[in-house]
Design a protein around this motif. Structure first.
Motif, PDB file in Angstrom:
ATOM      1  N   ILE A 129      -1.061   7.199  17.742  1.00 56.64           N
ATOM      2  CA  ILE A 129      -0.363   6.995  16.470  1.00 56.64           C
ATOM      3  C   ILE A 129       1.105   6.749  16.796  1.00 56.64           C
ATOM      4  O   ILE A 129       1.586   7.098  17.879  1.00 56.64           O
ATOM      5  CB  ILE A 129      -0.512   8.181  15.485  1.00 56.64           C
ATOM      6  CG1 ILE A 129       0.143   9.458  16.053  1.00 56.64           C
ATOM      7  CG2 ILE A 129      -1.959   8.413  15.118  1.00 56.64           C
ATOM      8  CD1 ILE A 129       0.190  10.602  15.038  1.00 56.64           C
ATOM      9  N   ASP A 130       1.808   6.140  15.849  1.00 59.90           N
ATOM     10  CA  ASP A 130       3.211   5.797  16.066  1.00 59.90           C
ATOM     11  C   ASP A 130       4.160   6.767  15.378  1.00 59.90           C
ATOM     12  O   ASP A 130       5.308   6.916  15.804  1.00 59.90           O
ATOM     13  CB  ASP A 130       3.487   4.382  15.541  1.00 59.90           C
ATOM     14  CG  ASP A 130       2.561   3.357  16.160  1.00 59.90           C
ATOM     15  OD1 ASP A 130       2.531   3.280  17.394  1.00 59.90           O
ATOM     16  OD2 ASP A 130       1.857   2.645  15.415  1.00 59.90           O
ATOM     17  N   ILE A 131       3.689   7.390  14.321  1.00 60.72           N
ATOM     18  CA  ILE A 131       4.540   8.290  13.550  1.00 60.72           C
ATOM     19  C   ILE A 131       3.652   9.341  12.893  1.00 60.72           C
ATOM     20  O   ILE A 131       2.476   9.100  12.611  1.00 60.72           O
ATOM     21  CB  ILE A 131       5.342   7.502  12.492  1.00 60.72           C
ATOM     22  CG1 ILE A 131       6.623   8.234  12.109  1.00 60.72           C
ATOM     23  CG2 ILE A 131       4.514   7.155  11.273  1.00 60.72           C
ATOM     24  CD1 ILE A 131       7.719   7.317  11.604  1.00 60.72           C
ATOM     25  N   GLY A 132       4.198  10.542  12.711  1.00 57.16           N
ATOM     26  CA  GLY A 132       3.425  11.617  12.111  1.00 57.16           C
ATOM     27  C   GLY A 132       4.179  12.273  10.977  1.00 57.16           C
ATOM     28  O   GLY A 132       5.419  12.316  10.978  1.00 57.16           O
ATOM     29  N   LEU A 133       3.441  12.783  10.012  1.00 57.47           N
ATOM     30  CA  LEU A 133       3.989  13.593   8.928  1.00 57.47           C
ATOM     31  C   LEU A 133       3.257  14.920   8.983  1.00 57.47           C
ATOM     32  O   LEU A 133       2.043  14.978   8.755  1.00 57.47           O
ATOM     33  CB  LEU A 133       3.778  12.910   7.579  1.00 57.47           C
ATOM     34  CG  LEU A 133       4.660  11.694   7.325  1.00 57.47           C
ATOM     35  CD1 LEU A 133       4.101  10.858   6.185  1.00 57.47           C
ATOM     36  CD2 LEU A 133       6.091  12.104   7.017  1.00 57.47           C
ATOM     37  N   LEU A 134       3.986  15.988   9.288  1.00 58.50           N
ATOM     38  CA  LEU A 134       3.329  17.246   9.619  1.00 58.50           C
ATOM     39  C   LEU A 134       4.123  18.437   9.103  1.00 58.50           C
ATOM     40  O   LEU A 134       5.248  18.288   8.607  1.00 58.50           O
ATOM     41  CB  LEU A 134       3.131  17.341  11.132  1.00 58.50           C
ATOM     42  CG  LEU A 134       4.328  16.973  12.038  1.00 58.50           C
ATOM     43  CD1 LEU A 134       5.292  18.112  12.164  1.00 58.50           C
ATOM     44  CD2 LEU A 134       3.846  16.499  13.386  1.00 58.50           C
ATOM     45  N   ARG A 135       3.523  19.622   9.249  1.00 57.54           N
ATOM     46  CA  ARG A 135       4.170  20.862   8.834  1.00 57.54           C
ATOM     47  C   ARG A 135       4.564  21.687  10.057  1.00 57.54           C
ATOM     48  O   ARG A 135       3.854  21.716  11.056  1.00 57.54           O
ATOM     49  CB  ARG A 135       3.233  21.702   7.963  1.00 57.54           C
ATOM     50  CG  ARG A 135       3.010  21.113   6.585  1.00 57.54           C
ATOM     51  CD  ARG A 135       2.276  22.098   5.688  1.00 57.54           C
ATOM     52  NE  ARG A 135       2.048  21.488   4.382  1.00 57.54           N
ATOM     53  CZ  ARG A 135       2.950  21.493   3.411  1.00 57.54           C
ATOM     54  NH1 ARG A 135       4.125  22.086   3.596  1.00 57.54           N
ATOM     55  NH2 ARG A 135       2.693  20.898   2.261  1.00 57.54           N
ATOM     56  N   GLU A 136       5.693  22.363   9.939  1.00 55.98           N
ATOM     57  CA  GLU A 136       6.153  23.303  10.956  1.00 55.98           C
ATOM     58  C   GLU A 136       6.095  22.687  12.355  1.00 55.98           C
ATOM     59  O   GLU A 136       5.262  23.049  13.178  1.00 55.98           O
ATOM     60  CB  GLU A 136       5.326  24.595  10.896  1.00 55.98           C
ATOM     61  CG  GLU A 136       5.375  25.317   9.562  1.00 55.98           C
ATOM     62  CD  GLU A 136       6.781  25.802   9.203  1.00 55.98           C
ATOM     63  OE1 GLU A 136       7.584  26.071  10.113  1.00 55.98           O
ATOM     64  OE2 GLU A 136       7.070  25.906   7.998  1.00 55.98           O
ATOM     65  N   ASN A 165      11.434   7.902  22.658  1.00 53.01           N
ATOM     66  CA  ASN A 165      11.804   6.689  23.392  1.00 53.01           C
ATOM     67  C   ASN A 165      11.126   5.446  22.839  1.00 53.01           C
ATOM     68  O   ASN A 165      11.043   4.421  23.513  1.00 53.01           O
ATOM     69  CB  ASN A 165      11.453   6.845  24.874  1.00 53.01           C
ATOM     70  CG  ASN A 165       9.953   7.052  25.099  1.00 53.01           C
ATOM     71  OD1 ASN A 165       9.216   7.288  24.144  1.00 53.01           O
ATOM     72  ND2 ASN A 165       9.513   6.973  26.341  1.00 53.01           N
ATOM     73  N   ASP A 166      10.617   5.510  21.599  1.00 49.57           N
ATOM     74  CA  ASP A 166       9.882   4.385  21.015  1.00 49.57           C
ATOM     75  C   ASP A 166      10.861   3.399  20.371  1.00 49.57           C
ATOM     76  O   ASP A 166      11.507   3.720  19.379  1.00 49.57           O
ATOM     77  CB  ASP A 166       8.900   4.914  19.959  1.00 49.57           C
ATOM     78  CG  ASP A 166       7.889   3.847  19.540  1.00 49.57           C
ATOM     79  OD1 ASP A 166       8.131   2.665  19.839  1.00 49.57           O
ATOM     80  OD2 ASP A 166       6.874   4.201  18.933  1.00 49.57           O
ATOM     81  N   PRO A 167      10.963   2.176  20.925  1.00 49.63           N
ATOM     82  CA  PRO A 167      11.891   1.193  20.351  1.00 49.63           C
ATOM     83  C   PRO A 167      11.270   0.360  19.230  1.00 49.63           C
ATOM     84  O   PRO A 167      11.882  -0.593  18.765  1.00 49.63           O
ATOM     85  CB  PRO A 167      12.215   0.303  21.559  1.00 49.63           C
ATOM     86  CG  PRO A 167      10.930   0.307  22.347  1.00 49.63           C
ATOM     87  CD  PRO A 167      10.295   1.672  22.137  1.00 49.63           C
ATOM     88  N   ASP A 168      10.046   0.692  18.795  1.00 43.18           N
ATOM     89  CA  ASP A 168       9.334  -0.121  17.815  1.00 43.18           C
ATOM     90  C   ASP A 168      10.132  -0.213  16.516  1.00 43.18           C
ATOM     91  O   ASP A 168      10.419   0.806  15.882  1.00 43.18           O
ATOM     92  CB  ASP A 168       7.967   0.511  17.540  1.00 43.18           C
ATOM     93  CG  ASP A 168       7.055  -0.409  16.733  1.00 43.18           C
ATOM     94  OD1 ASP A 168       7.584  -1.308  16.051  1.00 43.18           O
ATOM     95  OD2 ASP A 168       5.834  -0.227  16.776  1.00 43.18           O
ATOM     96  N   PRO A 169      10.502  -1.427  16.080  1.00 44.31           N
ATOM     97  CA  PRO A 169      11.265  -1.562  14.826  1.00 44.31           C
ATOM     98  C   PRO A 169      10.471  -1.111  13.607  1.00 44.31           C
ATOM     99  O   PRO A 169      11.053  -0.758  12.583  1.00 44.31           O
ATOM    100  CB  PRO A 169      11.598  -3.052  14.767  1.00 44.31           C
ATOM    101  CG  PRO A 169      10.579  -3.711  15.639  1.00 44.31           C
ATOM    102  CD  PRO A 169      10.275  -2.732  16.725  1.00 44.31           C
ATOM    103  N   LEU A 170       9.118  -1.139  13.677  1.00 45.31           N
ATOM    104  CA  LEU A 170       8.316  -0.637  12.567  1.00 45.31           C
ATOM    105  C   LEU A 170       8.585   0.841  12.340  1.00 45.31           C
ATOM    106  O   LEU A 170       8.705   1.309  11.205  1.00 45.31           O
ATOM    107  CB  LEU A 170       6.826  -0.853  12.852  1.00 45.31           C
ATOM    108  CG  LEU A 170       6.329  -2.297  12.895  1.00 45.31           C
ATOM    109  CD1 LEU A 170       4.896  -2.352  13.385  1.00 45.31           C
ATOM    110  CD2 LEU A 170       6.444  -2.946  11.539  1.00 45.31           C
ATOM    111  N   VAL A 171       8.668   1.597  13.429  1.00 43.92           N
ATOM    112  CA  VAL A 171       8.970   3.029  13.331  1.00 43.92           C
ATOM    113  C   VAL A 171      10.367   3.227  12.748  1.00 43.92           C
ATOM    114  O   VAL A 171      10.571   4.063  11.864  1.00 43.92           O
ATOM    115  CB  VAL A 171       8.851   3.693  14.714  1.00 43.92           C
ATOM    116  CG1 VAL A 171       9.352   5.145  14.671  1.00 43.92           C
ATOM    117  CG2 VAL A 171       7.404   3.659  15.206  1.00 43.92           C
ATOM    118  N   ALA A 172      11.317   2.439  13.233  1.00 45.29           N
ATOM    119  CA  ALA A 172      12.697   2.561  12.733  1.00 45.29           C
ATOM    120  C   ALA A 172      12.764   2.257  11.240  1.00 45.29           C
ATOM    121  O   ALA A 172      13.492   2.930  10.493  1.00 45.29           O
ATOM    122  CB  ALA A 172      13.616   1.626  13.514  1.00 45.29           C
ATOM    123  N   ASN A 173      12.002   1.278  10.785  1.00 40.78           N
ATOM    124  CA  ASN A 173      12.017   0.933   9.357  1.00 40.78           C
ATOM    125  C   ASN A 173      11.432   2.046   8.507  1.00 40.78           C
ATOM    126  O   ASN A 173      11.929   2.335   7.416  1.00 40.78           O
ATOM    127  CB  ASN A 173      11.256  -0.373   9.122  1.00 40.78           C
ATOM    128  CG  ASN A 173      12.024  -1.592   9.594  1.00 40.78           C
ATOM    129  OD1 ASN A 173      13.231  -1.530   9.790  1.00 40.78           O
ATOM    130  ND2 ASN A 173      11.336  -2.697   9.780  1.00 40.78           N
TER     131      ASN A 173
END
Length: 318
Positions: free
Chosen positions: A150-157, A285-293
């Motif tokens: 996965i490229d990004i996560g939404l999580l607790r604690e 260290n992820d340079p992916d512009p999708l993540v940045a957006n």
């Protein structure tokens, strides 16, 4: 064994010059469209004809026409130029984060708070990005981020001590007591944590969300007791369903109140300072512009009632 003859490389300027001349059928007009003088255009065409091995144009006074070889080559050149144009556009879109695929992990309870607004805003701004959404608890999200699934996560604690993964707090929300409606404490508007000491608990297993589990058991310890866990369940909806059957009580994030079960009561918890943190996570260290957006959008959405954006003071008594 006879080696196949190498295919001649056809430089892009020669193909472009050929396509324009095939449309204009006039060296002067084609040179003007290309922004070059007529002699360089003639040189480009001659070089291409040398690579093909046959003339591509009949050159007569005042008249230029395609040869059979030229007519055969023209559709392929047009397809190649169109594919290249499309490829360049796609590459620019991907490089700017306007296209591509973004893989997102999310804790199930966040479908009740920040996830819908976040995804709606992202899709409105970047409609050409494909979103792959994966429901998973905190520990599997951290593992998936490390493994690159996965490229990004939404999580607790979020956990401490991570160097490869970045975290940003999105919001905090209070805990609520989850009770069967027949439980004596369900008649109260607010429940003190120590009043839950004699009740069995239904909780998520520690391995799927260590920090959240420790946060809940830590709150119980501060209230003077260790929770007696009668049952584990991986999803909050299952936790609520088991509470409804009378197997026990639970402590859960306030957004869980949106799970409607007739036999379950949700009550505010005292002290009201007991809160859980929601964070977005990504590879540092992820340079992916999708993540940045997506990170640029996080925090812009107004949280659901019961949640407080990160950095906003919590009013007394909440």
């Amino acid at each position: 064994m006879t080696r196949p003859e190498p295919r001649p490389e056809l430089p892009l300027p020669q193909l472009h010059a050929f396509a324009v001349l095939a449309e204009e059928l006039h060296f002067g007009r084609a040179a003007t469209r290309l922004g070059i003088a007529q002699p360089p255009l003639s040189q480009q065409i001659r070089r291409l004809e040398e690579k093909v091995g046959h003339p591509l144009f009949h050159r007569e006074p005042g008249r230029v026409t395609l040869t059979p070889a030229g007519r055969e080559l023209l559709p392929a050149v047009r397809r190649a130029l169109a594919d290249l144009t499309d490829g360049l556009s796609a590459a620019r879109a991907a490089g700017s984060g306007r296209a591509g695929r973004l893989r997102i992990g999310f804790a199930a309870s966040l479908a009740l708070t920040v996830l819908p607004g976040l995804l709606r805003t992202f899709r409105q701004r970047f409609p050409d990005v494909r979103l792959d959404i994966h429901e998973m608890t905190t520990a599997p999200q951290i593992a998936a981020l490390r493994e690159g699934t996965i490229d990004i996560g939404l999580l607790r604690e979020p956990p401490d001590g991570e160097t490869e993964i970045g975290f940003r707090t999105v919001l905090t929300e209070p805990f609520v007591a989850v009770l069967p409606t027949a439980h004596p404490l369900a008649a109260q508007r607010t429940v003190r944590l120590d009043q839950l000491a004699d009740s069995p608990f239904v909780l998520l297993p520690r391995e799927v969300g260590p920090r959240l589990y420790d946060r809940i058991t830590g709150l119980c310890a501060e209230a003077g007791f260790t929770p007696r866990i009668a049952q584990h369940a991986v999803e909050w909806q299952t936790v609520c369903a088991l509470v409804e059957t009378g197997l026990g009580v639970s402590l859960a994030p306030a957004s869980i109140r949106r799970i409607r079960l007739k036999g379950v009561a949700f009550r505010a918890v005292a002290p009201g300072t007991a809160r859980t943190r929601v964070a977005v996570a990504w590879r540092s260290n992820d340079p992916d512009p999708l993540v940045a957006n997506l990170l640029a959008i996080v925090g812009q959405e107004v949280p659901r009632p019961g949640a407080v954006p990160a950095g906003r003071p919590v009013p007394p008594g909440r």
